[in-house]
Design an enzyme around this catalytic site. Sequence first.
Site, short mmCIF file in Angstrom:
data_model
loop_
_atom_site.label_atom_id
_atom_site.label_comp_id
_atom_site.label_asym_id
_atom_site.label_seq_id
_atom_site.Cartn_x
_atom_site.Cartn_y
_atom_site.Cartn_z
CG ASP A 235 -2.28 0.67 0.91
OD1 ASP A 235 -2.25 1.87 0.59
OD2 ASP A 235 -3.34 0.02 0.98
CG HIS A 258 -0.68 1.59 -3.33
ND1 HIS A 258 -1.95 1.31 -2.85
CD2 HIS A 258 -0.27 0.46 -3.96
CE1 HIS A 258 -2.28 0.07 -3.18
NE2 HIS A 258 -1.27 -0.47 -3.84
#
Length: 414
Positions: A235, A258
């Site tokens: 993430d 991310h």
Amino acid sequence: MAFKNVAIRVFFLLLVVSAAYAKDKEEKKDEKKEGAASEADGTYDITKLGAKPDGKTDCTKEVEEAWASACGGTGKQTIVIPKGDFLTGPLNFTGPCKGDSVTIKLDGNLLGSNDLAKYKANWIEIMRVKNLVITGKGTLDGQGKAVWTKNSCAKSYDCKILPNSLVLDFCDDALIEGITILNSKFFHLNIYECKGVTVKDVTVTAPGDSPNTDGIHMGDSSKVTIVDTKIGVGDDCISIGPGSKEVNISGVTCGPGHGISVGSLGRYKDEKDVTDITVKNCVLKGSTNGVRIKSYEDAKSPLVASKLTYENIQMDDVGYPIIIDQKYCPNKICTSKGDSAKVTVKDVTFKNITGTSSTPEAVSLLCSDKKPCEGVTMNDVKLEYTGKNNKTMAVCTNAKVTAKGVDKANTCDA
């Protein structure tokens, strides 16, 4: 007359002896004080308390006993996790502590139990502690791989949160240095309501497809510094949540992951503003996003994100290197209630952002039509597409941008 002289001499001799005795007594008193201060400092090795380094025996009791002794002691206190593998369930380290500081010297590896029934919240939670140091070459291994399939957050807006690995709550003047945080069940490091936290030379690692394994998340915290740290997760490498201010990030390598994000913003009511954030001298490699500001399209209450600076950032095959997204809605699970215009994004600088993009859209500024992004500056942004023709472009809506030293294709001026 002779008697008088003798009396005077005796008197002076008594004064000298008395002064010498008083000085000797004072020195011994000082030595005693120094000895007491020295004795106040304490070191607690968990193996001497019975912990077994076999990776199978539950050592929760011994680690918590070490914390109770260290936190209750005066002076400088140290907890030693020696080399070896130590399995534990949830660990709650609560202050305030009596001494000057507490250091957790992590030379070995702590392993987080995968018995989820043991957890009420997080794995290692440290609360209301000042002058905390966590240092060493050891590892906090959340062993998340065994439970990632139980994460339902991709399907449910209000999913059950798995345990974060290391959480600092209401901790001031903390240093986390040298350690590795591995395979967390959820976030690896969460910093909440803290002031003066430094993360230095830390490695955070999880597979790129591991769910919600943010590297470092912070919220409602100030004066947070992250430096010379390597993060590769499933993430956000770093997520800067509501209420964050005076944050400095430098020398970070991100990927997989991310990207480095401000947000998500606006998911909950009464979130606080985000301001004075600087990200510089960082490298992003193969991440799905670059530097990103994201707020929910169904934001619940007003807040402002301002004074955000991104400088000297190297992109290496990164998707969407520059993003402002005020229509953020992961997995399309947002509700119809709320308004993207409640989040204001202003005074954002992108300077010397260079390298390659894995997507044609190198710049994506998707701002609210009711409250456009203001004061966005782009200086010396040079990004090439790794695909055909090496040409990138900007996709922009409702963004007021001033650009200099930027290819026309990557400039939006609305």
